[in-house]
Motif scaffolding. Structure first.
Motif, PDB file in Angstrom:
ATOM      1  N   LYS A  79       0.816  -1.227   0.000  1.00 46.66           N
ATOM      2  CA  LYS A  79       0.000   0.000   0.000  1.00 46.66           C
ATOM      3  C   LYS A  79       0.848   1.275   0.000  1.00 46.66           C
ATOM      4  O   LYS A  79       0.533   2.234  -0.683  1.00 46.66           O
ATOM      5  N   HIS A  80       1.952   1.266   0.778  1.00 47.66           N
ATOM      6  CA  HIS A  80       2.728   2.492   0.996  1.00 47.66           C
ATOM      7  C   HIS A  80       4.103   2.484   0.329  1.00 47.66           C
ATOM      8  O   HIS A  80       4.761   3.525   0.291  1.00 47.66           O
ATOM      9  N   GLY A  81       4.568   1.325  -0.116  1.00 48.18           N
ATOM     10  CA  GLY A  81       5.883   1.234  -0.747  1.00 48.18           C
ATOM     11  C   GLY A  81       6.949   0.735   0.223  1.00 48.18           C
ATOM     12  O   GLY A  81       6.804   0.824   1.442  1.00 48.18           O
ATOM     13  N   TRP A  82       8.026   0.191  -0.372  1.00 46.92           N
ATOM     14  CA  TRP A  82       9.109  -0.385   0.426  1.00 46.92           C
ATOM     15  C   TRP A  82       9.831   0.653   1.278  1.00 46.92           C
ATOM     16  O   TRP A  82      10.219   0.368   2.415  1.00 46.92           O
ATOM     17  N   THR A  83       9.988   1.841   0.765  1.00 45.45           N
ATOM     18  CA  THR A  83      10.691   2.884   1.526  1.00 45.45           C
ATOM     19  C   THR A  83       9.918   3.241   2.789  1.00 45.45           C
ATOM     20  O   THR A  83      10.493   3.356   3.878  1.00 45.45           O
ATOM     21  N   ALA A  84       8.605   3.391   2.662  1.00 49.57           N
ATOM     22  CA  ALA A  84       7.771   3.693   3.831  1.00 49.57           C
ATOM     23  C   ALA A  84       7.783   2.526   4.810  1.00 49.57           C
ATOM     24  O   ALA A  84       7.825   2.733   6.031  1.00 49.57           O
ATOM     25  N   GLY A  85       7.768   1.299   4.291  1.00 50.25           N
ATOM     26  CA  GLY A  85       7.833   0.120   5.163  1.00 50.25           C
ATOM     27  C   GLY A  85       9.138   0.055   5.925  1.00 50.25           C
ATOM     28  O   GLY A  85       9.154  -0.244   7.125  1.00 50.25           O
ATOM     29  N   ASP A  86      10.232   0.327   5.245  1.00 51.92           N
ATOM     30  CA  ASP A  86      11.534   0.326   5.904  1.00 51.92           C
ATOM     31  C   ASP A  86      11.602   1.427   6.955  1.00 51.92           C
ATOM     32  O   ASP A  86      12.142   1.238   8.035  1.00 51.92           O
ATOM     33  N   ASP A  87      11.018   2.574   6.640  1.00 56.21           N
ATOM     34  CA  ASP A  87      10.965   3.684   7.594  1.00 56.21           C
ATOM     35  C   ASP A  87      10.189   3.287   8.848  1.00 56.21           C
ATOM     36  O   ASP A  87      10.614   3.580   9.971  1.00 56.21           O
ATOM     37  N   LEU A  88       9.048   2.623   8.659  1.00 56.45           N
ATOM     38  CA  LEU A  88       8.245   2.164   9.790  1.00 56.45           C
ATOM     39  C   LEU A  88       9.035   1.173  10.645  1.00 56.45           C
ATOM     40  O   LEU A  88       9.028   1.263  11.875  1.00 56.45           O
ATOM     41  N   LEU A  89       9.741   0.248   9.999  1.00 55.98           N
ATOM     42  CA  LEU A  89      10.536  -0.730  10.750  1.00 55.98           C
ATOM     43  C   LEU A  89      11.659  -0.061  11.539  1.00 55.98           C
ATOM     44  O   LEU A  89      11.951  -0.452  12.676  1.00 55.98           O
ATOM     45  N   LYS A  90      12.294   0.948  10.974  1.00 54.81           N
ATOM     46  CA  LYS A  90      13.350   1.675  11.685  1.00 54.81           C
ATOM     47  C   LYS A  90      12.783   2.392  12.908  1.00 54.81           C
ATOM     48  O   LYS A  90      13.380   2.372  13.986  1.00 54.81           O
TER      49      LYS A  90
END
Length: 95
Positions: free
Chosen positions: A7-18
């Motif tokens: 839904k939000h893209g890999w960059t946003a997902g990685d940001d959330l995980l960080k």
């Protein structure tokens, strides 16, 4: 995380995980924390630590994200997990 990333893209997902990792480090101050397999975390503790999933799932960074946290407890002394391969076998059976 798969749905979030779609839904939000890999960059946003990685940001959330960080952001989650930073918050988890402050929540579990005395434990060793490792990020493994992309969106999983392992903590190592000398003693059993109770993790309040209700509290964690209410963190601002997770609210309205569709991402929820779950956990499993493994006693390395009782389960004789001596290798990463042995841990992976148990870990993937739980998912």
């Amino acid at each position: 995380m798969h749905v979030y990333n779609s839904k939000h893209g890999w960059t946003a997902g990685d940001d959330l995980l960080k952001k989650f990792a930073t918050k988890l480090e402050s929540y579990m101050k005395n434990e060793r924390i490792f990020r493994v397999y992309g969106d999983d975390f392992i903590t190592l503790n000398h003693e059993h630590v109770v993790i309040d999933l209700d509290e964690i799932n209410q963190w601002d960074i997770l609210k309205n994200s569709g991402v929820t946290v779950s956990n499993y407890h493994y006693n390395l002394k009782n389960q004789k997990i001596l290798t990463l391969n042995a841990l992976e076998k148990i870990f993937f059976l739980k998912k």
